[in-house]
Design an enzyme around this catalytic site. Structure first.
Site, PDB file in Angstrom:
ATOM      1  N   ARG A  96       0.558  -1.013  -0.116  1.00  0.00           N
ATOM      2  CA  ARG A  96       0.606   0.087   0.167  1.00  0.00           C
ATOM      3  C   ARG A  96       0.617   1.273  -0.239  1.00  0.00           C
ATOM      4  NH1 ARG A  96      -3.971  -1.435   4.766  1.00  0.00           N
ATOM      5  NH2 ARG A  96      -1.867  -2.368   5.518  1.00  0.00           N
ATOM      6  N   LYS A 194     -15.291   5.995  -1.169  1.00  0.00           N
ATOM      7  CA  LYS A 194     -14.506   6.399  -0.559  1.00  0.00           C
ATOM      8  C   LYS A 194     -14.037   7.802  -0.270  1.00  0.00           C
ATOM      9  CE  LYS A 194     -11.547   3.698   0.886  1.00  0.00           C
ATOM     10  NZ  LYS A 194     -10.846   2.191   1.532  1.00  0.00           N
ATOM     11  N   ARG A 196     -10.836   9.529   2.247  1.00  0.00           N
ATOM     12  CA  ARG A 196     -10.742   8.950   3.721  1.00  0.00           C
ATOM     13  C   ARG A 196     -10.247  10.221   4.083  1.00  0.00           C
ATOM     14  NH1 ARG A 196      -8.689   4.296   6.266  1.00  0.00           N
ATOM     15  NH2 ARG A 196      -8.989   2.656   4.380  1.00  0.00           N
ATOM     16  N   THR A 226      -8.194  -2.063   9.343  1.00  0.00           N
ATOM     17  CA  THR A 226      -9.466  -1.485  10.733  1.00  0.00           C
ATOM     18  C   THR A 226     -10.500  -1.712  10.901  1.00  0.00           C
ATOM     19  OG1 THR A 226      -9.458   1.155   9.669  1.00  0.00           O
ATOM     20  CG2 THR A 226      -7.044   0.340  10.631  1.00  0.00           C
TER      21      THR A 226
HETATM   22  C1  R5P Z   1      -7.831   0.174   1.012  1.00  0.00           C
HETATM   23  O1  R5P Z   1      -7.098   0.595  -0.564  1.00  0.00           O
HETATM   24  C2  R5P Z   1      -8.087  -2.030   0.628  1.00  0.00           C
HETATM   25  O2  R5P Z   1      -8.245  -1.711  -0.777  1.00  0.00           O
HETATM   26  C3  R5P Z   1      -9.030  -1.912   1.737  1.00  0.00           C
HETATM   27  O3  R5P Z   1     -10.744  -0.567   1.371  1.00  0.00           O
HETATM   28  C4  R5P Z   1      -8.719  -0.755   2.659  1.00  0.00           C
HETATM   29  O4  R5P Z   1      -7.200  -1.241   3.552  1.00  0.00           O
HETATM   30  C5  R5P Z   1      -8.841  -1.196   4.653  1.00  0.00           C
HETATM   31  O5  R5P Z   1      -8.334  -0.444   5.044  1.00  0.00           O
HETATM   32  P1  R5P Z   1      -9.479  -0.273   6.699  1.00  0.00           P
HETATM   33  O6  R5P Z   1     -10.150  -1.191   6.882  1.00  0.00           O
HETATM   34  O7  R5P Z   1      -8.839   0.246   7.575  1.00  0.00           O
HETATM   35  O8  R5P Z   1     -10.617   0.518   6.324  1.00  0.00           O
END
Ligand code: R5P
Length: 303
Positions: A96, A194, A196, A226
């Site tokens: 990531r 989304k 963030r 998370t």
């Molecule tokens: C993001 O690019 C991934 O595809 C997931 O959506 C992300 O890693 C999920 O993270 P979390 O569970 O912390 O919201």
């Protein structure tokens, strides 16, 4: 002869892979100990000379330790005379951080790729986080690195177990998974957008209008870390009239006790993951697709 070696994080998967590869495969154990000052002392408890060694290790739990075990085991196997080393990393970490988001940040994905490039000959991984970097080749260069996908398994699982389904990709990045899963199980599909605000604060809105009233919603994402992304997507699905809301993560990292958070939220009918990272939510077994890929490569290298 092919030698399968588990480095601890994926022991069950390693034995399933060994079984799938059949009689021309043996399992060799590696003992990881330490000197009194905690320097690592690694020992192969079987002969790997002139063998094709397959190291099986998910990068979770403990990505740092996993990477160092892989380096020692891979270069160690070569010291001991192994013919080749293939790494099967069902979950590949560090993907990531694929660009410098803030000044001075290290691009971990590139460092990891370089480190693996010097110690293993081949890499097989399941649904790596290829977003800004689109292809394994762009990261691993000439190294034989191959990504396989759990989508067909997830699609078949959903098809077998649920009816009247809407598959949801909780963000644009996950839409690639959601769309394929939906086409395999023959259901409708939508994507949320989304935003963030931080690693623990996300908000979503529906981008492609789909009627969710009375539907069994399945949220599909590559990583559940998370859990915030999934919780927000689930809240949105309930508010749009969903009958049940499940989530399927290829890689269930469940950081910071996310699984309790998901349960406490009361927003998920069920949490499902693939066994790329060992967890009680593992319901989808990726050993078959890994064996298929290993056999395919063996066949093509003989040609
Ligand atoms: C993001 O690019 C991934 O595809 C997931 O959506 C992300 O890693 C999920 O993270 P979390 O569970 O912390 O919201």
């Amino acid at each position: 002869m092919v030698v399968v070696v588990s480095l601890g994080n994926s022991s069950l998967l390693a034995s399933r892979i060994a079984r799938g590869l059949g009689s021309k495969c043996k399992v060799v154990r590696v003992k990881v100990g330490a000197f009194p000052d905690r320097d690592m002392l690694m020992r192969y408890l079987g002969d790997v000379r002139r063998q094709e060694v397959i190291l099986v290790q998910s990068f979770q739990p403990n990505p740092q330790k996993s990477l160092s075990l892989i380096q020692f085991a891979a270069l160690g196997a070569k010291q001991l005379g192994a013919k080749s080393v293939t790494l099967v990393a069902p979950y590949l970490a560090y993907m990531r951080q694929d660009k410098m988001f803030n000044p001075g940040e290290v691009i971990s994905a590139r460092v990891m790729a370089k480190v693996l490039g010097v110690c293993v000959d081949k890499l097989i991984t399941v649904d790596p986080h290829l977003h800004r970097v689109r292809r394994m080749k762009d990261l691993f260069g000439s190294m034989d690195a191959r990504a396989i996908s759990a989508n067909p398994l997830i699609g078949e699982d959903v098809k077998k177990k649920f009816r009247n389904v809407v598959v949801v990709g909780p963000d644009w990045e996950s839409f690639q998974w959601a769309r394929e899963v939906a086409s395999i199980c023959g259901s409708e599909c939508t994507v949320f957008e989304k935003t963030r605000y931080s690693s623990r604060n996300v908000k979503v809105k529906m981008m492609k209008q789909v009627d969710m009233k009375g539907k069994n919603v399945v949220i599909v994402d590559d990583i559940i870390s998370t859990g915030h992304t999934v919780i927000e997507a689930a809240k949105k699905s309930w508010s749009l009239g969903a009958k049940t809301v499940r989530c399927i993560g290829v890689h269930g990292l469940f950081a910071e006790n996310a699984i309790s958070k998901l349960k406490r939220s009361g927003k998920l009918t069920e949490v499902i993951s693939c066994n790329t990272i060992v967890h009680p939510s593992n319901k989808i077994d990726v050993s078959g697709i890994i064996v298929k890929e290993l056999k395919r490569r063996k066949k093509s290298s003989k040609k």
